[in-house]
Design a protein around this motif. Structure first.
Motif, PDB file in Angstrom:
ATOM      1  N   THR A  53       0.795  -1.235   0.000  1.00  0.00           N
ATOM      2  CA  THR A  53       0.000   0.000   0.000  1.00  0.00           C
ATOM      3  C   THR A  53       0.826   1.283   0.000  1.00  0.00           C
ATOM      4  O   THR A  53       0.331   2.343  -0.390  1.00  0.00           O
ATOM      5  CB  THR A  53      -0.956  -0.026   1.222  1.00  0.00           C
ATOM      6  OG1 THR A  53      -1.970   0.940   1.058  1.00  0.00           O
ATOM      7  CG2 THR A  53      -0.214   0.235   2.538  1.00  0.00           C
ATOM      8  N   GLY A  54       2.077   1.206   0.445  1.00  0.00           N
ATOM      9  CA  GLY A  54       2.867   2.438   0.554  1.00  0.00           C
ATOM     10  C   GLY A  54       2.212   3.378   1.548  1.00  0.00           C
ATOM     11  O   GLY A  54       1.872   2.981   2.671  1.00  0.00           O
ATOM     12  N   PHE A  77       5.369  -3.894   4.067  1.00  0.00           N
ATOM     13  CA  PHE A  77       6.398  -4.351   5.024  1.00  0.00           C
ATOM     14  C   PHE A  77       7.372  -3.253   5.401  1.00  0.00           C
ATOM     15  O   PHE A  77       8.355  -3.509   6.091  1.00  0.00           O
ATOM     16  CB  PHE A  77       7.139  -5.572   4.475  1.00  0.00           C
ATOM     17  CG  PHE A  77       8.148  -5.309   3.375  1.00  0.00           C
ATOM     18  CD1 PHE A  77       8.108  -4.173   2.585  1.00  0.00           C
ATOM     19  CD2 PHE A  77       9.151  -6.234   3.127  1.00  0.00           C
ATOM     20  CE1 PHE A  77       9.026  -3.963   1.569  1.00  0.00           C
ATOM     21  CE2 PHE A  77      10.081  -6.044   2.122  1.00  0.00           C
ATOM     22  CZ  PHE A  77      10.012  -4.903   1.337  1.00  0.00           C
ATOM     23  N   SER A 119      -0.618  -1.561  -6.430  1.00  0.00           N
ATOM     24  CA  SER A 119      -0.096  -0.568  -7.353  1.00  0.00           C
ATOM     25  C   SER A 119       1.428  -0.489  -7.225  1.00  0.00           C
ATOM     26  O   SER A 119       1.952  -0.179  -6.151  1.00  0.00           O
ATOM     27  CB  SER A 119      -0.788   0.755  -7.021  1.00  0.00           C
ATOM     28  OG  SER A 119      -0.025   1.859  -7.263  1.00  0.00           O
ATOM     29  N   LEU A 125       8.805  -8.778  -6.397  1.00  0.00           N
ATOM     30  CA  LEU A 125       8.945 -10.192  -6.044  1.00  0.00           C
ATOM     31  C   LEU A 125       9.594 -10.987  -7.170  1.00  0.00           C
ATOM     32  O   LEU A 125       9.505 -10.598  -8.350  1.00  0.00           O
ATOM     33  CB  LEU A 125       7.554 -10.800  -5.779  1.00  0.00           C
ATOM     34  CG  LEU A 125       6.786 -10.238  -4.591  1.00  0.00           C
ATOM     35  CD1 LEU A 125       5.372 -10.812  -4.572  1.00  0.00           C
ATOM     36  CD2 LEU A 125       7.512 -10.529  -3.287  1.00  0.00           C
TER      37      LEU A 125
HETATM   38  C1  SAM Z   1       6.624   1.718  -5.637  1.00  0.00           C
HETATM   39  S1  SAM Z   1       5.966   1.591  -4.000  1.00  0.00           S
HETATM   40  C2  SAM Z   1       4.211   1.720  -4.331  1.00  0.00           C
HETATM   41  C3  SAM Z   1       3.429   2.156  -3.137  1.00  0.00           C
HETATM   42  C4  SAM Z   1       1.945   2.393  -3.381  1.00  0.00           C
HETATM   43  N1  SAM Z   1       1.253   1.172  -3.748  1.00  0.00           N
HETATM   44  C5  SAM Z   1       1.763   3.436  -4.472  1.00  0.00           C
HETATM   45  O1  SAM Z   1       1.263   3.092  -5.545  1.00  0.00           O
HETATM   46  O2  SAM Z   1       2.149   4.580  -4.271  1.00  0.00           O
HETATM   47  C6  SAM Z   1       6.165  -0.139  -3.671  1.00  0.00           C
HETATM   48  C7  SAM Z   1       5.587  -0.565  -2.349  1.00  0.00           C
HETATM   49  O3  SAM Z   1       5.632  -1.984  -2.242  1.00  0.00           O
HETATM   50  C8  SAM Z   1       6.077  -2.316  -0.950  1.00  0.00           C
HETATM   51  N2  SAM Z   1       6.703  -3.632  -1.007  1.00  0.00           N
HETATM   52  C9  SAM Z   1       7.738  -4.013  -1.778  1.00  0.00           C
HETATM   53  N3  SAM Z   1       8.062  -5.288  -1.515  1.00  0.00           N
HETATM   54  C10 SAM Z   1       7.209  -5.718  -0.545  1.00  0.00           C
HETATM   55  C11 SAM Z   1       7.053  -6.938   0.162  1.00  0.00           C
HETATM   56  N4  SAM Z   1       7.868  -7.975  -0.080  1.00  0.00           N
HETATM   57  N5  SAM Z   1       6.074  -7.042   1.071  1.00  0.00           N
HETATM   58  C12 SAM Z   1       5.245  -5.975   1.330  1.00  0.00           C
HETATM   59  N6  SAM Z   1       5.358  -4.781   0.702  1.00  0.00           N
HETATM   60  C13 SAM Z   1       6.331  -4.658  -0.225  1.00  0.00           C
HETATM   61  C14 SAM Z   1       7.068  -1.220  -0.592  1.00  0.00           C
HETATM   62  O4  SAM Z   1       7.314  -1.128   0.789  1.00  0.00           O
HETATM   63  C15 SAM Z   1       6.362   0.006  -1.149  1.00  0.00           C
HETATM   64  O5  SAM Z   1       5.488   0.570  -0.227  1.00  0.00           O
END
Ligand code: SAM
Length: 216
Positions: A53-54, A77, A119, A125
């Motif tokens: 979610t960021g 996370f 998003s 992953l």
């Molecule tokens: C590019 S940001 C996008 C945030 C938000 N969804 C937006 O659109 O602004 C990527 C997000 O994915 C989360 N993220 C990346 N790998 C993750 C994981 N293994 N588990 C949970 N969150 C993850 C990051 O912490 C970050 O908040």
């Protein structure tokens, strides 16, 4: 950042998270893509999950569009991101913030949702884990539920990859090292194999795409 984590992701650092958030609104065509994603969510949805979610940007758009939502889970996370999401939702009792690394199986106790959205997150992953996560998403959806993913996908050619990075004002050499980009077609095929129906790429511009599928 968690002290127990021996290999923290850059997303768990304040610097990386805040740098992304300061530029997030500058991504070309973002609003257009988000609107296409919102259009796929059926009227009357009550439970919604946002993966990665960021600061809760996408979930806020869902909540604004769908007043029917009774409960929403904002999952991530990254402590710096979750801190921002907590501030955004401090007055909204519908939203639960969940700290979880989705490279690990989704917690069973999340329950089932009418819409699962994401998003620009799942491309961090490995491909193997992406597919497994899509399967878990299917299991966590109610019948007629939708999975909508606004995602950073791979380009078919190196030239188009460079073109995308130049279009977003970044050098390809400076690409986020946590990106593990995958083409749209493979992801659509996986969704169909898992059992989603009406699977399609509903919108695409260079390396950003909205893919979605419904649970029968
Ligand atoms: C590019 S940001 C996008 C945030 C938000 N969804 C937006 O659109 O602004 C990527 C997000 O994915 C989360 N993220 C990346 N790998 C993750 C994981 N293994 N588990 C949970 N969150 C993850 C990051 O912490 C970050 O908040």
């Amino acid at each position: 950042m968690s002290k127990e984590d021996p290999n923290p992701s850059e997303w768990q650092t304040k610097k990386h998270a805040l740098r992304y958030l300061s530029r997030a609104h500058k991504l070309p065509h973002r609003t257009e893509a988000e609107n296409v994603l919102l259009d796929q969510i059926p009227h009357g949805v009550q439970r919604v999950l946002d993966l990665g979610t960021g600061d809760g940007r996408l979930l806020s758009l869902v909540l604004d569009r769908h007043s029917s939502v009774k409960e929403a889970v904002a999952l991530d996370f990254s402590e710096p991101m979750l801190a921002k999401a907590s501030i955004r939702y401090q007055e909204d009792k519908r939203v639960r913030i969940v700290r979880h690394d989705f490279s690990q199986p989704l917690p069973e106790d999340l329950g089932c949702f009418d819409a699962i959205v994401s998003s620009l997150a799942i491309h961090h992953l490995t491909h193997e884990r992406k597919r497994q996560l899509y399967l878990e998403v299917f299991r966590h959806l109610n019948s007629f539920g939708v999975f909508c993913n606004f995602e950073h996908v791979s380009s078919p050619t190196e030239n188009l990859h460079r073109k995308f990075f130049l279009a977003i004002g970044q050098l390809p050499e400076k690409e986020d090292p946590s990106n593990k980009l995958l083409d749209v077609e493979t992801q659509l095929q996986w969704l169909r194999e898992i059992g989603f129906v009406d699977v399609d790429c509903f919108w695409k511009w260079l390396e950003i795409a909205v893919i979605a599928g419904f649970k029968p």
